[in-house]
Design a protein around this motif. Sequence first.
Motif, PDB file in Angstrom:
ATOM      1  N   GLU A 144       0.826  -1.204   0.000  1.00 38.44           N
ATOM      2  CA  GLU A 144       0.000   0.000   0.000  1.00 38.44           C
ATOM      3  C   GLU A 144       0.864   1.259   0.000  1.00 38.44           C
ATOM      4  N   GLU A 191       2.065   1.783  -3.466  1.00 40.47           N
ATOM      5  CA  GLU A 191       0.984   2.267  -4.317  1.00 40.47           C
ATOM      6  C   GLU A 191       0.742   3.759  -4.112  1.00 40.47           C
ATOM      7  N   SER A 225      -0.121  -1.840 -11.640  1.00 42.22           N
ATOM      8  CA  SER A 225      -0.849  -3.075 -11.968  1.00 42.22           C
ATOM      9  C   SER A 225      -0.282  -4.262 -11.186  1.00 42.22           C
ATOM     10  N   ARG A 245      -1.335  -3.960  -7.546  1.00 42.09           N
ATOM     11  CA  ARG A 245      -2.741  -4.336  -7.322  1.00 42.09           C
ATOM     12  C   ARG A 245      -2.909  -5.856  -7.329  1.00 42.09           C
ATOM     13  N   GLU A 259      -4.243  -8.060  -4.139  1.00 40.38           N
ATOM     14  CA  GLU A 259      -5.383  -8.975  -4.221  1.00 40.38           C
ATOM     15  C   GLU A 259      -5.000 -10.367  -3.721  1.00 40.38           C
TER      16      GLU A 259
END
Length: 517
Positions: free
Chosen positions: A164, A167, A177, A180, A184
């Motif tokens: 995080e 990001e 990408s 992420r 996930e």
Amino acid sequence: MNSKAQDSALLHAILEAAVDAMIISDDAGIIVRVNPAACRLFQYEASELIGQSVNILMPQALASLHDDFMAHYLDTGEKRIIGVGRDVEGQRKDKSVFPLHISVGSAEVEGKQRFIGILHDLTYRSATQDALARSQRLDAIGQMTGGIAHDFNNLLTVVIGNLELLEMRGANDRQASLIRDALESAQLGADLTERLMIFARRSNLKPIKADLRELCEDTLSILKRTLGATYRIKTDFAKELNAVMIDPVQLQSALMNLALNARDAMGAKGELLVSVANVTIDDTYMAQETDIQHGNYVRLSVSDDGAGMTVEAQKRAFEPFFTTKAASGGTGLGLAMVYGFVRQSGGHITLYSELGHGTSFGLYFPALSNTKTEKDGQEAAERDDALSPRGRGETVLVVEDNPKVRKLSVERIRDLGFETAEASNGDEAYRMLKNGMRADVLFSDLVMPGTLNGYDLAAKVNAEFPKLKVLLTSGYASDVVTDAMAHGRIYDILHKPYRQTDLAIRLQALLAGGSDG
């Protein structure tokens, strides 16, 4: 009466009164006398045993060694069995093998060697030890799983936190990408550890005082859309239910898990029954199930008419990552989560299944009640026990394929003042009746091996022996099996596990002229 006659009378009284089996044989191993307990244990008449070798009461492996043991003792006097108790296996008339403890003594009577064996049935002890071992194994797995999940959660916290941060620091499109995708996957890992924590009973439950019926109704409204039109959902909710302290989200998740498992077991179509009722756990129940406290519970039962489970699958059903649905991608965590949630809620879970006839889960949650209600309930139970109707020597034919359950049923019915006869399946019971055996009540399990299940046997009895009353019993929660097998007639079913008072009242009602169907 002379001394010899007094000794003979005393021996007869001891043999008749003994609750353990007692068998007297000569030096060739030929049975010369047995007591009633031995006949009940091995399912023979006394006349069938006297004059036979004791080897007929042993599995072949032990029988082949027995003669050598006795010959060695008679030749050398060395005691390998005499005076030394040991655990062995016995074999009943129907060839079923069971555990027992044997003690052997010897004496010389009028110049002849005699051996007396005292045999104690270890079936219940063995079953209790097996159940305890399964419980301890699940507890050990739970502790290990909880520790691993806790440490893994710490690792995932670091991974997710750093991803995080990356990001937020303005990664380019390609990096964003990748981040992420990694987030996930890490979140999926966090979800997995949460399910493991539930099994390990370390999840953060948020219990509230609730009505199980209302929670089930809310969940079933969703399930009806999820399962589809080819699956029929029936409900059987008691009108008055005790409240329970329960986490409603976890309860609904558990019910969804059980229902979706049932759908997989039923195939393209089937029937699911969800029932809720107040139950009392007493000493008789404790003889069959372990690791649950006495008291009042609310039982949620989920039953299907699907494929059923093998014995091995039933033993391992609640273990994490054990699944019979590998082809369809089952994780093996669904039932483990249900088990952990129920146990963390102070409850108990049971599983009953027969291949080809479906599966029934019972979730027991402690009932909430104030001191006055508990006292009133205890007094009511004491009154029930005191006023339980008793038999007057009528004969009940007990038909049950599980030898442990059959033995327990026979003992319970005898304690109520009835005589008993027993059969291991419907075919055997029908032959006994056709051969002239007289009985007043047929008490039969529903699902049994052989040509005749419980309903088939009941139908034959109604047609050919109309004076014989019928009472059926089942480990299934309700009439899921009834609709599939009743041949147009609905019978009253005594649900396992049942209280002694319930059994007594039902038998008395039949004999007093009540309906048997």
